[in-house]
Structures are given as C-alpha cells and as structure tokens.
Design a protein around this motif. Sequence first.
Motif, mmCIF file in Angstrom:
data_model
loop_
_atom_site.group_PDB
_atom_site.id
_atom_site.type_symbol
_atom_site.label_atom_id
_atom_site.label_comp_id
_atom_site.label_asym_id
_atom_site.label_seq_id
_atom_site.Cartn_x
_atom_site.Cartn_y
_atom_site.Cartn_z
ATOM 1 N N VAL A 122 0.756 -0.939 0.019
ATOM 2 C CA VAL A 122 0.052 -0.067 0.202
ATOM 3 C C VAL A 122 0.782 1.298 -0.184
ATOM 4 N N GLY A 123 0.498 2.384 -0.830
ATOM 5 C CA GLY A 123 1.330 3.606 -0.833
ATOM 6 C C GLY A 123 0.698 4.516 -1.812
ATOM 7 N N ASN A 124 0.902 5.508 -1.599
ATOM 8 C CA ASN A 124 0.483 6.830 -2.307
ATOM 9 C C ASN A 124 -0.851 6.605 -2.860
ATOM 10 N N GLY A 125 -1.867 6.145 -1.926
ATOM 11 C CA GLY A 125 -3.320 5.873 -2.230
ATOM 12 C C GLY A 125 -3.711 4.843 -3.143
ATOM 13 N N LEU A 126 -2.529 3.904 -3.226
ATOM 14 C CA LEU A 126 -2.759 2.736 -4.247
ATOM 15 C C LEU A 126 -2.685 1.430 -3.281
ATOM 16 N N ARG A 127 -3.585 0.386 -3.681
ATOM 17 C CA ARG A 127 -3.549 -0.978 -2.994
ATOM 18 C C ARG A 127 -2.890 -1.928 -4.299
ATOM 19 N N GLU A 128 -2.014 -2.675 -3.956
ATOM 20 C CA GLU A 128 -1.238 -3.716 -4.819
ATOM 21 C C GLU A 128 -2.458 -4.582 -5.486
ATOM 22 N N ALA A 129 -3.423 -5.168 -4.576
ATOM 23 C CA ALA A 129 -4.439 -6.060 -5.095
ATOM 24 C C ALA A 129 -5.244 -5.462 -6.085
ATOM 25 N N ASP A 130 -5.602 -4.103 -5.898
ATOM 26 C CA ASP A 130 -6.446 -3.519 -6.963
ATOM 27 C C ASP A 130 -5.723 -3.059 -8.249
ATOM 28 N N VAL A 131 -4.445 -2.712 -8.133
ATOM 29 C CA VAL A 131 -3.452 -2.533 -9.446
ATOM 30 C C VAL A 131 -3.309 -3.646 -10.010
ATOM 31 N N VAL A 132 -2.991 -4.719 -9.505
ATOM 32 C CA VAL A 132 -2.526 -6.008 -10.614
ATOM 33 C C VAL A 132 -3.860 -6.634 -11.051
ATOM 34 N N LEU A 133 -5.086 -6.669 -10.238
ATOM 35 C CA LEU A 133 -6.195 -7.139 -10.977
ATOM 36 C C LEU A 133 -6.455 -6.152 -12.069
ATOM 37 N N ASP A 134 -6.554 -5.081 -12.027
ATOM 38 C CA ASP A 134 -6.608 -4.148 -13.250
ATOM 39 C C ASP A 134 -5.782 -4.449 -14.291
ATOM 40 N N LEU A 135 -4.502 -4.690 -14.017
ATOM 41 C CA LEU A 135 -3.701 -4.824 -15.086
ATOM 42 C C LEU A 135 -4.019 -6.225 -15.536
ATOM 43 N N ALA A 136 -4.234 -7.304 -14.828
ATOM 44 C CA ALA A 136 -4.436 -8.649 -15.047
ATOM 45 C C ALA A 136 -5.557 -8.657 -16.131
ATOM 46 N N LEU A 137 -6.730 -7.864 -15.781
ATOM 47 C CA LEU A 137 -7.992 -7.846 -16.920
ATOM 48 C C LEU A 137 -7.514 -7.379 -17.918
ATOM 49 N N ARG A 138 -6.894 -6.289 -17.999
ATOM 50 C CA ARG A 138 -6.152 -5.722 -19.380
ATOM 51 C C ARG A 138 -5.366 -6.764 -20.173
ATOM 52 N N LEU A 139 -4.516 -7.490 -19.288
ATOM 53 C CA LEU A 139 -3.910 -8.535 -20.196
ATOM 54 C C LEU A 139 -4.691 -9.592 -20.489
ATOM 55 N N GLU A 140 -5.449 -9.768 -19.700
ATOM 56 C CA GLU A 140 -6.593 -11.065 -20.021
ATOM 57 C C GLU A 140 -7.270 -10.852 -21.497
ATOM 58 N N GLY A 141 -7.634 -9.527 -21.575
ATOM 59 C CA GLY A 141 -8.392 -9.032 -22.916
ATOM 60 C C GLY A 141 -7.574 -9.199 -24.121
ATOM 61 N N ARG A 142 -6.060 -8.870 -23.819
ATOM 62 C CA ARG A 142 -5.180 -8.759 -25.058
ATOM 63 C C ARG A 142 -4.946 -10.311 -25.349
ATOM 64 N N LEU A 143 -4.687 -10.985 -24.478
ATOM 65 C CA LEU A 143 -4.493 -12.502 -24.689
ATOM 66 C C LEU A 143 -5.614 -13.136 -25.431
ATOM 67 N N ALA A 144 -6.784 -12.756 -25.006
ATOM 68 C CA ALA A 144 -7.963 -13.476 -25.779
ATOM 69 C C ALA A 144 -8.224 -13.221 -27.189
#
Length: 390
Positions: free
Chosen positions: A197-219
């Motif tokens: 956690v830092g600077n208003g961001l939570r790791e779990a939220d950041v990486v889930l959003d990135l995972a969803l973006r990667l998921e779409g591109r992989l699909a």
Amino acid sequence: MERLDELLRRGDRGPRVAAVREQLAAVGLDCAAAPGEDPGLFDARLERAVRGFQQQRGLTSDGVVGAETSRALDAARWRLGDRILRYTPGHLVHGDDVTALQERLSSLGLLDDRVDGVLGPATERALRELQRGLGLTPDGTCGPATLRALQRLQRTVRGGDVGALRDTERVRRSGSSLVGRVVVVDPGHGGDDPGAVGNGLREADVVLDLALRLEGRLAASGVTAVLTRGAGQNPSTRDRARLADDVRADLFVSLHCDAATGTAGQGVATSYWGDPRVGTRSPVGARLADLVQRELVARTDLVDCRTHARTWDLLRLTRMPAVRVELGYLTDPGDARRLADPAFRDTCAEALLVAVQRLFLPEDEDPATGTLRVDDVLARVRAADGRDPA
C-alpha cells in the motif's frame, strides 16, 4: 500463547527465535548471541544471518522469518543418509537430502523434473529406474542399499538436466502461434489482503486491473487466459498453482507491485524458478522473465531491477514455466504516479503480451526489444485462422 504461523523479525523474543538461531548456526552461519545476551532475542546479528541464509536459498532477503524461510530452514537440517526417503502422496518429504538425491538422479539423466527438494512422483520414478539399473529392488525407497550403490557410482558422466531440455524442446516444437495456448494470469493478494500500500494505491487493486487488461489482449490473440482470482478472492499459493495444473497452462504470469520500508525503492524486477545453490533453473521461465523485463523497461521509464532466480513457493509449485513480475514500488511517488495512470497499465499489458509472443518465435523471427506491436501479434492470429492479415 505464541502462534507458529506468525512472522519473526528484529525485536521479537521467545523460544522460536532461539530455535531459528540454532538452525542457522547448524548450517554454519555466525549468529551466536553476544555474551550475556538473550539467545531468544531477534537482534541485529540474527537478522544479518537470516538475510544471508535467504540470499543463499534464493528467497527474498528481508531478514524476516516467514513461512518460506521456515520451510527452507527445516529443509537445511537434512543430509542425504540422515533418513529413509520415500514418496508418500499427500505428505511430500522435502529437504536438502532430497535435493542431493535429485541432483544425483538428474546428473545421471534419470530425473525429468526440476531439482526442487521435494520428493514427488517424478523423483520416485527416477529412483525406481535407478534401482532397476543397479539390480536393486525397484521399490522407490532410498534406504541404505540404494545409498551405498549411489556412493559407488562415479560422477564422471552427466546426463544433463532432462527436465530443462524437455521444456525447451517442447517450446521449440510448439510453433510460433499463440492460438490455442493457455496462460494463467495471477494477480497477487486480493480479498482481505491488499498487499503493498502506498500513495493511495493498493497492490491487489492495481494488479487485478492490469490482469484484466492483459486477459483481454491475450484473448484477442487466441489465448485462453485464466485469472486465478476475482476482486474479493485471495486463494492460497497452492490453490493458484493447482489451478494452473488443472487447466494445463502453458505459462503462468504472476503480477505484483512492491513496497520499500526505511529505504528508497523503485523499478521493475522479474523472477523465475531457479536455485542458485545447486545451479538448477527453468530455462523457459528464465527466457520469459528476460523478455518480460526487457519489454517493460523498453516501453516504460521504470528503473531496470533485472531478473532473478528465486525458490519462492509459487514458482516451485507451478509445473509450467512461470514468472513473477514486481511492477514498480507503490511507496515511490514516481512509480505510483505511473501505475495510477490507465494508459500506463495498458502499455504494461501490451509489453507482457509481446513478451509472451516472443517466447514462441524462432530466433530468426524474433524482433528487437520494444519493436513488436500488438497489431503484429494480432496479424499472426488472423494468419493462423486463415484470414487476411492485412
């Protein structure tokens, strides 16, 4: 009452701290308490010894004794011959004695799996094959007779790392197209565990959003992308690895962010399975980690913290090539500002997709780092489907 699953760190006190000190002393690390000091106090000298042990074992060198460090300390107390070794489903034996046995089996070309210090079915198969070749009862048990036979064998001929050669050849033979492949994307933490956690961001939220973006591109590239969790979930490390086995994944990509306490930290680092003590690693995992690292550094302005061989449980338990990406430090204002930007996350997702594609390209078709476009990847998909790639 002291809980056995609690972390131990500098300043803690108790019998578990004294036990850790004894374990480290047993493997030759200088960590004795100063004269007149309490051996049950987690002091600076013990912290240095823990960090040294973690570095030797390919673990995060943070000086904190958690589950993985505890497991490694327990493994370090065993030498080949200290006990009888046999495969027991559901209760897998682990230790440095198993590692030594696996090294011998691998050097003889009998073990077609990684040297990970865990006596699983692949190690048992190799042990039975050795016993048959030596004229012993092929019972899969490493007892006195098998140990004596091993000691008589001269280590003048090496069969090579069969598992590493197998994985490399499998990738080479599988072709360059991504169509039909299965990639597990693992956003770290989740549920009640926010991660860094830092600077208003939570790791779990950041990486889930990135995972969803990667998921779409992989699909879109013809890949079956499987996420290990949703927003409210936090599966165990073993469950994440089991999911990858169940879906017969070709690759496993674990996404994380980092945090620093007390010292500054920034940049991106990528890790793959490898044990620096015994010189074993996943060559395909190392190649993928290198591609991911280079593409991310080339397409962003994140500091290059390089690739690393690690023995973390997640990399050990996944049977397919796996990488863990530490994408910036949330405690660094610059990294956090970048990661908060949706456009930056898109760039990271594209870098990850390109790295996956490059892993399967033959050497004469592999483009320079930072030059392969997502449109080029999609063109390959259309070509594989028999459609006009234009």
